[in-house]
Design an enzyme around this catalytic site. Sequence first.
Site, PDB file in Angstrom:
ATOM      1  N   HIS A 108     -12.808  -0.487   3.133  1.00 44.28           N
ATOM      2  CA  HIS A 108     -13.807   0.315   2.404  1.00 44.28           C
ATOM      3  C   HIS A 108     -15.160   0.428   3.121  1.00 44.28           C
ATOM      4  O   HIS A 108     -16.213   0.389   2.491  1.00 44.28           O
ATOM      5  CB  HIS A 108     -14.038  -0.266   1.008  1.00 44.28           C
ATOM      6  CG  HIS A 108     -12.852  -0.218   0.105  1.00 44.28           C
ATOM      7  ND1 HIS A 108     -11.864   0.723   0.202  1.00 44.28           N
ATOM      8  CD2 HIS A 108     -12.502  -1.033  -0.940  1.00 44.28           C
ATOM      9  CE1 HIS A 108     -10.954   0.508  -0.739  1.00 44.28           C
ATOM     10  NE2 HIS A 108     -11.310  -0.548  -1.435  1.00 44.28           N
ATOM     11  N   HIS A 149     -13.342   4.510  -6.751  1.00 41.31           N
ATOM     12  CA  HIS A 149     -12.652   3.250  -7.031  1.00 41.31           C
ATOM     13  C   HIS A 149     -12.785   2.813  -8.499  1.00 41.31           C
ATOM     14  O   HIS A 149     -12.966   1.626  -8.776  1.00 41.31           O
ATOM     15  CB  HIS A 149     -13.180   2.159  -6.107  1.00 41.31           C
ATOM     16  CG  HIS A 149     -12.194   1.081  -5.797  1.00 41.31           C
ATOM     17  ND1 HIS A 149     -11.684   0.235  -6.749  1.00 41.31           N
ATOM     18  CD2 HIS A 149     -11.617   0.707  -4.628  1.00 41.31           C
ATOM     19  CE1 HIS A 149     -10.856  -0.623  -6.187  1.00 41.31           C
ATOM     20  NE2 HIS A 149     -10.786  -0.354  -4.897  1.00 41.31           N
ATOM     21  N   GLU A 151      -6.562   5.769  -6.647  1.00 45.62           N
ATOM     22  CA  GLU A 151      -7.461   6.241  -5.595  1.00 45.62           C
ATOM     23  C   GLU A 151      -6.762   7.269  -4.701  1.00 45.62           C
ATOM     24  O   GLU A 151      -5.905   6.918  -3.903  1.00 45.62           O
ATOM     25  CB  GLU A 151      -7.926   5.061  -4.746  1.00 45.62           C
ATOM     26  CG  GLU A 151      -8.452   3.879  -5.531  1.00 45.62           C
ATOM     27  CD  GLU A 151      -8.405   2.601  -4.707  1.00 45.62           C
ATOM     28  OE1 GLU A 151      -8.979   2.587  -3.596  1.00 45.62           O
ATOM     29  OE2 GLU A 151      -7.785   1.626  -5.165  1.00 45.62           O
TER      30      GLU A 151
END
Length: 340
Positions: A94, A169, A307
């Site tokens: 991420h 998220h 996601e």
Amino acid sequence: MNKASDVFKIKNRNGVVVTFIARGGQVIGIEVPDRDGQVDDVVIGYQSVEDALAGDGYFGAICGRYANRIVEGKFDLNGETIQLDCNNDKNHLHGGVDGFNNRVWEVKPNQEKRFSESYKLALVSPDGDQKYPGELKIEVVYGLTEENEFVIEYNAVSSKDTIINLTSHAYFNLEGAGKGTVEGHELEMNASKYTPISGVIGTVTGDIADVKGTAMDFVDTKTIGEAIASDDAQVALVDGIDHNFVIDGYDGNLRLAARLNDPVSGREMEVFTDQPGIQIYTGSHFDGTETGKLGSPIVKWAGVAMETQIFPDSPNKEHFPNAVLKAGETYNHTCVYKFI
């Protein structure tokens, strides 16, 4: 300039309200009526903005530059090996230690007839930020329609060739955040294949496997609880589901990826995207030590993240979808969460 704690709301006439903050563009609440008109917040998180700023920074946030994992945090681009920070054991996750979820986004009202209300979020990531090449200019639209569609549109341009994979998220619990787990939620996926993971690598192996005969088979609707209670080796690796599913018929156009239903409240959510994959994560790392909405502990399987994105580790897998954004070209990604 916005402050991290600045709060924004978008509403429609049906009682749906999406609330987010400037830090990370974090969606901290989505209020949706159930079959009887009772309104609940269907994204798990914290009771207050202050708690959100101090707590899990991925909850509802925009993740990037590269959402999900890159093996050993490195990839080759134009003959050069680029080494990123490894913040998830030996892998990059991420965007690393200072991902876009930590940044304060510039937020401005956005007027478009297709939306009841909307905002545009903007961020400039300098050349070398997070050790990625190229200055990246990003715009994200958060819009809500009268059809109860929460639309997220990502656009980005880089000054140099780079890689990119942005996602949102949020963890959903359609019965209502703080009202138990999602084990009873019914999930249907437009995905007959998925990308298995390795406990040694810590993410995808590079294989693209059939879901048939595995716990990952949601082609026909089944409960999340049935999948995570199985003795499937893939489930055992992550104590639930934390897998990328390959969306059937992907062609770059918007299509249905998944459908989530809560029989208790009657709420249903459809997920549409123009991306090739969708990561389903059942939140197995939640251990009840944090207090969430309704004053309830945030427990294992309290919510499910859905996601939409490019596959994990795509920069290192030639047969996976392309994650390279050429200088001057535009990255586009649309995700729609439609509440029914």
